[in-house]
Motif scaffolding. Structure first.
Motif, short mmCIF file in Angstrom:
data_model
loop_
_atom_site.label_atom_id
_atom_site.label_comp_id
_atom_site.label_asym_id
_atom_site.label_seq_id
_atom_site.Cartn_x
_atom_site.Cartn_y
_atom_site.Cartn_z
N UNK A 2 0.83 -1.19 0.00
CA UNK A 2 0.00 0.00 0.00
C UNK A 2 0.87 1.24 0.00
N UNK A 6 -0.14 4.83 7.70
CA UNK A 6 -1.09 4.89 8.81
C UNK A 6 -0.37 5.00 10.15
N UNK A 8 -0.64 3.60 13.87
CA UNK A 8 -1.24 2.43 14.51
C UNK A 8 -1.24 2.65 16.02
N UNK A 34 -9.29 -7.29 10.72
CA UNK A 34 -8.61 -6.67 9.58
C UNK A 34 -8.91 -7.30 8.23
N UNK A 38 -7.97 -4.35 5.89
CA UNK A 38 -6.66 -4.39 5.22
C UNK A 38 -6.79 -4.37 3.69
N UNK A 41 -7.31 -0.87 2.77
CA UNK A 41 -6.04 -0.15 2.88
C UNK A 41 -5.21 -0.37 1.61
N UNK A 56 -5.44 -5.89 21.69
CA UNK A 56 -4.80 -6.01 23.00
C UNK A 56 -5.72 -5.63 24.16
N UNK A 110 -9.51 -15.06 11.64
CA UNK A 110 -9.07 -13.69 11.98
C UNK A 110 -10.26 -12.76 12.14
N UNK B 3 7.38 0.89 14.11
CA UNK B 3 7.11 0.20 15.37
C UNK B 3 8.14 -0.91 15.58
N UNK B 19 7.06 -0.47 9.50
CA UNK B 19 5.99 0.52 9.40
C UNK B 19 4.66 -0.20 9.66
N UNK B 20 3.69 0.57 10.17
CA UNK B 20 2.43 -0.04 10.61
C UNK B 20 1.63 -0.63 9.47
N UNK B 21 1.77 -0.07 8.26
CA UNK B 21 0.92 -0.55 7.17
C UNK B 21 1.46 -1.80 6.49
N UNK B 23 2.29 -5.76 6.10
CA UNK B 23 1.61 -6.96 6.58
C UNK B 23 2.63 -7.98 7.11
N UNK B 26 4.54 -9.33 4.25
CA UNK B 26 5.65 -8.46 3.83
C UNK B 26 6.89 -8.73 4.68
N UNK B 62 -3.35 -10.39 5.14
CA UNK B 62 -4.39 -9.52 5.70
C UNK B 62 -4.12 -9.19 7.17
N UNK B 63 -2.99 -9.66 7.68
CA UNK B 63 -2.67 -9.40 9.07
C UNK B 63 -1.52 -8.40 9.11
N UNK B 64 -1.74 -7.26 9.72
CA UNK B 64 -0.66 -6.30 9.83
C UNK B 64 0.42 -6.89 10.73
N UNK B 66 2.32 -5.52 12.82
CA UNK B 66 2.24 -5.02 14.20
C UNK B 66 1.21 -5.80 15.02
N UNK B 67 0.18 -6.33 14.35
CA UNK B 67 -0.85 -7.08 15.04
C UNK B 67 -0.35 -8.47 15.45
N UNK B 68 0.69 -8.95 14.76
CA UNK B 68 1.21 -10.28 15.06
C UNK B 68 2.31 -10.23 16.13
N UNK B 69 2.67 -9.02 16.56
CA UNK B 69 3.75 -8.87 17.53
C UNK B 69 3.42 -9.61 18.83
#
Lengths: 334, 193
Positions: A2, A6, A8, A34, A38, A41, A56, A110, B3, B19-21, B23, B26, B62-64, B66-69
């Protein structure tokens, strides 16, 4: 990939999440599973630049029976959790069926039920890549002026096509929203504005935290049917949920019908519900009911085969009502 | 905004800045060099990017990241142990359940996720578990055969009943195994039996 950048945010309490949404207003969006956000996005159509993650925040994932004999479902529970929950399968099979048919196993692991209820509307001219959309003037939903689907009225008619809201509306579920002014509950159908551009009627800083299903009345049943081009990984072309209550004599005492994939919000079919009250369980291929259903859908957009979709709606309403009635019969004898 | 995230991938913990965007896909492919997970549609519709997140198969596109941290990720690279393929991978090879191979990592991950949760699924459950993974070479029959074999083998059976009705052995020849550097299935089968 993308090109949008953003911010976060990962709050650890609901109050922090609400405060972040309130602070950033229209520039913020809550992020749950997401699976819908996503792709938006990546398509470059997401307006929010601040994503407020709900991942969280502890709680709001449980599925439990209520003191009244109904079900309380945390909005952050995944669609897979809802689909396989013994409580949901027993207490509201229609919802379990709807959750089990949304997306694909990978998406249901998810995607959350709250996200499904709050799904954005979709349109051929909107859910496209930036390169695709750049070939023409932007549509209203992509911050432009025009509507390519409904040019005469020039009003966005993007379709709402989530599966679970139809089942929730048919059984009379209520939604719990947490916002800056505290918590409130509304019928699930009141969550929707009917506007293709902004399909949700909730406040920008409000977060859907739970769904409460009433105890099913005696001699009642509910079913959800989905028709889509592909059996998996697809939105419904049409989804029909029916909840019926039978009289002691076995006729239909009352029925609630909810349809998805037809307008910019999931909708009830009041004329058909009224026609069902007091009559026998419809026979397969009931033409009269089919015609009434077809008429009651109103103007249809974003479908290549309008007569086909109307015809299909008639067939699906009859089948959903029949299945719901059969379930009601099974329950009253057990 | 960048992050600091911590990903546990195939048992190994990585501290990364992203970066937050971006996935999870990536980061797995570009930062960690784990290119087993494929970028197919990049929109959650093909399943080629499937990984296990805390044991459940999901679309990593589809999972960022940062969300998997802080969470556990298993990619297809994490299935083989000590140079020996996982039973599911081995069964895919033996049955030729691989045509172009692009969907295979996602298929294998989806099957692993299913069998970890339900070691003896019915055919309908296997098909359901694979319904988010597209194979455009139309190789589903062999894939289903491979999964059935893997199930039998994991529960202690030899698992060749489904291979060929005429009794011929469809497993790769020793020469093929030598060329591909695969562990000889006969040995692993005995050790598991």
């Amino acid at each position: 990939m993308t090109t949008i950048q953003i911010e976060y945010h990962a709050p650890t309490t609901l109050a922090q999440a609400v405060a972040l949404l309130a602070e950033h207003g229209a520039a913020a969006a809550p992020l749950a599973g997401g699976t819908d956000l996503v792709p938006a996005l990546k398509y470059g159509v997401l307006r929010a630049r601040h994503l407020v993650s709900l991942a969280r925040i502890p709680g709001y994932r449980d599925i439990a029976t209520t003191a009244e004999g109904g079900l309380a479902i945390g909005a952050f529970a995944t669609l897979a959790d809802v689909a396989r929950s013994p409580l949901v399968r027993e207490g509201c099979p229609a919802l379990a069926e709807a959750a089990a048919q949304a997306g694909s196993p990978l998406l249901r692991n998810r995607g959350t039920i709250g996200g499904n209820v709050c799904l954005d509307t979709r349109c051929w001219y909107y859910n496209q890549t930036e390169a695709w959309r750049a070939s023409r003037e932007r549509c209203q939903k992509a911050s432009g002026e025009r509507c390519y689907v409904n040019p005469k009225q020039n009003v966005c008619v993007a379709l709402f096509s989530a599966d679970t809201p139809a089942a929730l509306i048919a059984v009379g579920a209520r939604a719990t929203l947490a916002g800056p002014a505290g918590e409130r509950t509304v019928p699930v159908e009141a969550l929707y504005s009917g506007d293709g551009l902004r399909p949700l009627a909730k406040g920008e800083a409000e977060i859907l935290t739970g769904l409460v299903l009433p105890a099913p009345p005696g001699r009642s049943g509910a079913a959800y049917l989905k028709h889509s081009a592909r059996e998996s990984i697809d939105f419904p072309l049409l989804g029909v949920a029916a909840a019926v209550v039978l009289s002691p004599g076995g006729t239909i005492a009352s029925a609630r019908l909810a349809v998805t994939g037809v307008r910019s919000a999931p909708c009830r079919l009041p004329e058909v519900e009224a026609a069902l009250a007091g009559r026998q369980i419809p026979a397969e291929g009931d033409r009269e009911l089919g015609r009434l259903t077809a008429r009651s859908l109103g103007a249809l957009f974003l479908t290549e085969a309008v007569p086909h979709k109307r015809h299909l709606a008639g067939l699906m309403v009859v089948e959903a009502v029949t299945r719901a009635a059969r379930q009601a019969q099974g329950r009253s004898t057990s | 905004m960048k992050h600091l995230i911590q990903l546990t991938v195939n048992g190994q913990t990585h501290d990364l800045v992203t970066r937050a965007e971006r996935t999870l896909l990536d980061v797995l492919r570009e930062d960690l060099g784990l290119t087993g997970s494929k970028r197919g549609c990049d929109l959650g519709a093909c399943g080629a990017c499937a990984v296990l997140l805390d044991g459940r198969p999901i679309s990593s596109c589809l999972t960022l990241a940062v969300e998997a941290s802080g969470r556990e990720i298993v990619t297809v690279e994490g299935l083989a142990q000590g140079g020996a393929l996982h039973v599911v991978q081995e069964a895919f090879v033996e049955h030729g359940a691989v045509q172009c191979g692009f969907c295979t990592p996602g298929m294998v991950i989806a099957v692993k996720g299913l069998l970890d949760e339900r070691p003896h699924p019915e055919d309908a459950e296997i098909l359901e578990a694979l319904s988010g993974n597209l194979c455009r070479c139309t190789g589903y029959v062999k894939i289903l055969d491979a999964v059935r074999t893997a199930i039998r083998r994991m529960s202690g059976g030899r698992g060749c009943e489904a291979l060929a009705a005429d009794g011929s052995d469809l497993r790769p020849s020793q020469a093929t195994r030598d060329r591909s550097g695969l562990a000889a299935p006969a040995t692993t089968r005995e050790s598991r039996a």
